[in-house]
Scaffold this active site. Structure first.
Site, PDB file in Angstrom:
ATOM      1  N   GLN A 116       0.836  -1.198   0.000  1.00 17.57           N
ATOM      2  CA  GLN A 116       0.000   0.000   0.000  1.00 17.57           C
ATOM      3  C   GLN A 116       0.872   1.249   0.000  1.00 17.57           C
ATOM      4  O   GLN A 116       1.742   1.409   0.856  1.00 17.57           O
ATOM      5  CB  GLN A 116      -0.945   0.042   1.199  1.00 17.57           C
ATOM      6  CG  GLN A 116      -1.971   1.174   1.052  1.00 17.57           C
ATOM      7  CD  GLN A 116      -2.822   1.397   2.291  1.00 17.57           C
ATOM      8  OE1 GLN A 116      -2.308   1.777   3.331  1.00 17.57           O
ATOM      9  NE2 GLN A 116      -4.119   1.186   2.160  1.00 17.57           N
ATOM     10  N   TYR A 119      -6.314  11.157   3.898  1.00 23.29           N
ATOM     11  CA  TYR A 119      -4.944  11.394   3.462  1.00 23.29           C
ATOM     12  C   TYR A 119      -4.949  12.135   2.122  1.00 23.29           C
ATOM     13  O   TYR A 119      -5.989  12.594   1.660  1.00 23.29           O
ATOM     14  CB  TYR A 119      -4.171  10.079   3.448  1.00 23.29           C
ATOM     15  CG  TYR A 119      -4.089   9.476   4.839  1.00 23.29           C
ATOM     16  CD1 TYR A 119      -3.487  10.177   5.880  1.00 23.29           C
ATOM     17  CD2 TYR A 119      -4.659   8.237   5.134  1.00 23.29           C
ATOM     18  CE1 TYR A 119      -3.435   9.662   7.171  1.00 23.29           C
ATOM     19  CE2 TYR A 119      -4.622   7.715   6.411  1.00 23.29           C
ATOM     20  CZ  TYR A 119      -4.008   8.432   7.437  1.00 23.29           C
ATOM     21  OH  TYR A 119      -3.975   7.926   8.708  1.00 23.29           O
ATOM     22  N   GLY A 132      -9.457  -7.124   9.591  1.00 21.06           N
ATOM     23  CA  GLY A 132      -8.340  -6.346  10.089  1.00 21.06           C
ATOM     24  C   GLY A 132      -7.818  -6.863  11.411  1.00 21.06           C
ATOM     25  O   GLY A 132      -6.910  -7.691  11.468  1.00 21.06           O
ATOM     26  N   ARG A 185      -7.855   2.125  -2.525  1.00 18.21           N
ATOM     27  CA  ARG A 185      -8.688   2.096  -1.318  1.00 18.21           C
ATOM     28  C   ARG A 185      -9.439   3.413  -1.175  1.00 18.21           C
ATOM     29  O   ARG A 185      -8.847   4.490  -1.260  1.00 18.21           O
ATOM     30  CB  ARG A 185      -7.831   1.858  -0.079  1.00 18.21           C
ATOM     31  CG  ARG A 185      -8.674   1.454   1.140  1.00 18.21           C
ATOM     32  CD  ARG A 185      -7.824   1.175   2.357  1.00 18.21           C
ATOM     33  NE  ARG A 185      -8.404   0.104   3.151  1.00 18.21           N
ATOM     34  CZ  ARG A 185      -8.145  -0.099   4.440  1.00 18.21           C
ATOM     35  NH1 ARG A 185      -7.321   0.706   5.081  1.00 18.21           N
ATOM     36  NH2 ARG A 185      -8.700  -1.091   5.089  1.00 18.21           N
TER      37      ARG A 185
END
Length: 401
Positions: free
Chosen positions: A104, A191, A339, A239
């Site tokens: 990622q 982000y 997760g 994502r």
């Protein structure tokens, strides 16, 4: 209906099941020998990812594309030779045990603190608007690590945004060189990519400005084009977290328009998958953030699915086989990401398949401690005939069983 344990062809990448280990920052990097080395992946991280190679797909923790994207302490990068050598340890170990792993890639943008940036420089962002109320893991005035309020960013110039496209392309090339099977672009959780896509936050007036959907998504789509050119179609994922507010993101009335436009454009570009995330709570930090039980409207997801020919990964809040299988049974998603269950259950896929009990991790070991405690010291669970006779469990390494 497909089972959680059926294989899946993600473009040219064959997955042995439909279980995904999603990105989880764990802050276990080492310091490089040189200041330019950055935070470096290591043998401990290779062991951690290798232990979890029975997942259909592993997506690594978020990884910095250059020094300016380093918003949190002890998060790895892919821009120095030392970091590349460290990541080679990881990919070798995962592949040794038959796993598939994507890296990622992220740039945190305004979600940063000068104490972890080169020469104490200010963070950069889409505008000069600070992420009020958010914090990042960085150095305090006394030099100790802790959660620090984000600082006011410097807006990126137009030429810097264009240069950042090349930076992502170079990071993808580095990832390919060290053996990753693909990469995922982190365009969620407030982000840098999401900062550009948000029509309220993005008040720029240049060609990356927020007035039109084509402009506020331009940065992401230019990076997608550049990264697909490096890795090839079917080996790049994105994502997204539509309607999310983590990272002090303002509510955006144009979220649905943006999401559908991005889904269509990603489909045209040969993107392998869209990785959808539950909303995170807007307050707190990595240690205190929680998932809210919110899904996208099924009708909206169905519209996106009609526009995007690749796979959909659903992440957030899945803790058992039944809920994961029910999500697959809707036909709206193809892969399920677990997760936190992967923290204490390196053999999660086997545990889910056989109905074995799940272990739980001590939350205090998630992020801020060094070493194997709470990281690589969770044994796999394998129930053998002797254990059944004795009414107990054997704890072994599933990779060698």
């Amino acid at each position: 209906m497909p089972s959680l344990f059926h294989p899946y062809d993600l473009g040219p990448v064959h997955l042995k099941n439909r279980i995904v280990m999603p990105p989880m920052t764990r802050t276990r990097t080492s310091e490089g020998d040189l200041p330019t080395d950055g935070d470096v992946p290591n043998d401990l991280m290779a062991t951690y990812y290798g232990q979890r190679a029975s997942a259909g797909l592993i997506v690594t923790e978020a990884t910095d594309v250059d020094q300016s994207s380093h918003g949190y302490a002890r998060t790895p990068g892919i821009h120095s030779e030392a970091q590349m050598q460290g990541w080679r340890l990881v990919t070798d170990d995962v592949h040794r045990y038959g796993g598939t792993i994507f890296l990622q890639l992220w740039h945190v943008g305004r979600m940063a603190h000068s104490s972890v940036l080169p020469n104490g420089q200010a963070p950069v962002g889409v505008t000069a608007q600070r992420a009020e109320g958010s914090s990042v893991f960085a150095h305090g005035p006394d030099g100790r690590l802790g959660y620090m309020p984000t600082e006011t960013p410097r807006p990126l110039r137009t030429d810097e945004v264009s240069a950042m496209v090349r930076t992502f392309a170079k990071a993808a090339a580095n990832a390919k060189q060290v053996g990753f099977d693909g990469v995922e672009l982190h365009a969620a959780n407030g982000y840098l990519f999401e900062q550009f896509m948000n029509s309220v936050l993005n008040t720029r007036t240049d060609r990356y400005g927020g007035g039109r959907v084509e402009d506020r998504t331009r940065f992401l789509l230019e990076v997608v084009d550049a990264v697909v050119a490096e890795f090839g179609p079917g080996r790049v994922g994105v994502r997204l977290s539509p309607f999310g507010t983590y990272g002090s993101m303002p509510a955006d009335p144009l979220t649905e328009e943006t999401f559908l436009y991005v889904a269509e454009q990603l489909g045209r570009r040969g993107v392998a998958y869209i990785h959808l995330l539950y909303e995170l709570t807007p307050d707190g930090n990595m240690e205190t953030a929680e998932f809210k039980p919110r899904h996208l409207d099924p009708a909206l997801l169905a519209r996106a699915r009609a526009m995007f020919p690749g796979a959909f990964i659903w992440c957030g809040g899945f803790t058992d086989r039944e809920r994961a299988q029910a999500a697959l049974d809707t036909g709206l998603v193809d892969l399920i990401a677990f997760g936190r269950p992967y923290i204490a259950n390196p053999d999660l896929a086997e545990r889910l398949k056989h109905g074995w009990p799940l272990a739980e991790a001590d939350r205090s070991t998630y992020y801020t401690r060094h070493g194997e405690a709470g990281y690589t010291d969770f044994p796999a669970y394998l129930l053998g005939s002797a254990a059944r006779d004795a009414g107990s469990a054997h704890l072994v390494d599933i990779r060698s069983a």
